[in-house]
Design an enzyme around this catalytic site. Structure first.
Site, PDB file in Angstrom:
ATOM      1  N   ASP A 150     -21.780  30.896 -11.724  1.00 26.26           N
ATOM      2  CA  ASP A 150     -22.981  30.409 -12.604  1.00 26.26           C
ATOM      3  C   ASP A 150     -23.102  30.568 -13.842  1.00 26.26           C
ATOM      4  O   ASP A 150     -22.259  31.557 -14.255  1.00 26.26           O
ATOM      5  CB  ASP A 150     -24.266  31.680 -12.145  1.00 26.26           C
ATOM      6  CG  ASP A 150     -24.986  31.636 -10.618  1.00 26.26           C
ATOM      7  OD1 ASP A 150     -24.916  30.525  -9.944  1.00 26.26           O
ATOM      8  OD2 ASP A 150     -25.282  32.449 -10.310  1.00 26.26           O
ATOM      9  N   HIS A 169     -21.470  32.187  -3.166  1.00 21.81           N
ATOM     10  CA  HIS A 169     -20.539  33.421  -4.580  1.00 21.81           C
ATOM     11  C   HIS A 169     -19.761  33.950  -3.553  1.00 21.81           C
ATOM     12  O   HIS A 169     -19.062  34.941  -4.507  1.00 21.81           O
ATOM     13  CB  HIS A 169     -21.914  34.734  -4.768  1.00 21.81           C
ATOM     14  CG  HIS A 169     -23.279  33.220  -6.441  1.00 21.81           C
ATOM     15  ND1 HIS A 169     -21.964  33.663  -6.934  1.00 21.81           N
ATOM     16  CD2 HIS A 169     -24.112  32.883  -6.445  1.00 21.81           C
ATOM     17  CE1 HIS A 169     -22.614  32.178  -8.514  1.00 21.81           C
ATOM     18  NE2 HIS A 169     -23.873  32.531  -7.455  1.00 21.81           N
ATOM     19  N   GLU A 172     -30.683  23.501  -9.579  1.00 23.73           N
ATOM     20  CA  GLU A 172     -29.945  24.870  -9.887  1.00 23.73           C
ATOM     21  C   GLU A 172     -28.852  24.976 -10.507  1.00 23.73           C
ATOM     22  O   GLU A 172     -27.554  24.552 -10.738  1.00 23.73           O
ATOM     23  CB  GLU A 172     -29.325  26.178  -8.765  1.00 23.73           C
ATOM     24  CG  GLU A 172     -30.981  26.269  -8.676  1.00 23.73           C
ATOM     25  CD  GLU A 172     -29.307  27.746  -7.420  1.00 23.73           C
ATOM     26  OE1 GLU A 172     -28.560  28.095  -7.866  1.00 23.73           O
ATOM     27  OE2 GLU A 172     -30.480  28.802  -6.698  1.00 23.73           O
ATOM     28  N   HIS A 192     -25.458  26.526 -11.207  1.00 25.45           N
ATOM     29  CA  HIS A 192     -24.531  26.676 -10.329  1.00 25.45           C
ATOM     30  C   HIS A 192     -23.603  25.868 -10.152  1.00 25.45           C
ATOM     31  O   HIS A 192     -23.954  25.147  -9.364  1.00 25.45           O
ATOM     32  CB  HIS A 192     -25.635  26.816  -9.362  1.00 25.45           C
ATOM     33  CG  HIS A 192     -24.639  27.635  -7.803  1.00 25.45           C
ATOM     34  ND1 HIS A 192     -24.646  28.646  -7.306  1.00 25.45           N
ATOM     35  CD2 HIS A 192     -23.033  26.696  -7.288  1.00 25.45           C
ATOM     36  CE1 HIS A 192     -23.269  29.131  -6.077  1.00 25.45           C
ATOM     37  NE2 HIS A 192     -23.547  28.147  -5.890  1.00 25.45           N
TER      38      HIS A 192
HETATM   39 ZN   LIG Z   1     -25.068  30.904  -8.115  1.00 25.36          ZN
END
Ligand SMILES: [Zn+2]
Length: 228
Positions: free
Chosen positions: A151, A144, A200, A203
């Site tokens: 996200d 990030h 994830e 993401h």
């Molecule tokens: Zn993330």
């Protein structure tokens, strides 16, 4: 290679002492850089097989793609904010998705080094370092901080930042469309050993045009770049 400075050598030492699973050693890269004029067929084959790793002011690029993971970090001063091409790309994706009846939500985007440090330290205080390392990036190691990661969630907030997002219609569409907007699913299912992160689905990492080739390859970014 031209701007490779002392940071590179610090990183190389880190590799060799702290990260036994990284197969690309600093030694190989230095060797690669030290013999740029060896044009024998074997040498050219070797060079083609090695990823081109470049450090610019402490930021690592592999084949011109900025890489942040457990091995490659960003300096605390790297503070680019969310990149405009990323904003444009996700807004277009959300809009196209909404025309398919999907409802995307931006959950998080750019984080500074200092913010990640605060987050990480609060997790360590709460759960201990070992547990915190399971689910949180250390400061300087969060994608990030690149300004190239977001996200994404769906209108169903119960799935926000959980693997259940992977079962939403939003993800189902996004999984096969994100690359058209320059994004990859950065931490795919079954690649935790390589990426350092559990699955994830939420993401996304912006890589631009190369996203299509990465998507087609079915590989994680580390595998695709040959740094797994
Ligand atoms: Zn993330």
């Amino acid at each position: 290679m031209k701007t490779m400075g002392t940071g590179f050598f610090i990183l190389a030492v880190f590799f060799l002492t702290a990260c036994g699973t990284v197969t690309l050693s600093g030694e190989e890269t230095q060797d690669h850089a030290a013999h740029p004029k060896d044009y024998s067929v074997a040498a050219i084959d070797d060079m083609a097989a090695l990823p081109d790793i470049e450090m610019v002011d402490g930021v690592t690029y592999v084949d011109d793609i900025l890489v942040v993971n457990e091995a490659f970090s960003l300096p605390a001063s790297y503070n680019p904010g969310l990149q405009p091409e990323v904003v444009e790309a996700y807004q277009q994706m959300f809009q196209d998705g909404s025309e398919e009846g999907l409802d995307f939500v931006l959950v998080s985007d750019f984080r500074t080094y200092q913010y990640q440090e605060q987050l990480y330290n609060s997790y360590v205080a709460r759960d201990g370092r070992e547990a915190a390392d399971e689910y949180s990036a250390r400061p300087g190691h969060s994608e990030h901080q690149t300004g190239l990661a977001i996200d994404v969630g769906s209108a169903d907030s119960a799935t926000t930042l959980s693997v259940e997002f992977g079962d939403t219609p939003e993800f189902e569409w996004m999984e096969s469309a994100a690359h058209e907007y320059g994004f990859i699913i950065r931490y795919p299912e079954g690649k935790a050993e390589i990426t350092g992160y559990q699955y994830e689905p939420w993401h996304l990492r912006y890589v631009g045009e190369e996203a299509a080739a990465i998507y087609e390859s079915g590989l994680s970014l580390e595998e695709y770049l040959g740094i797994d």
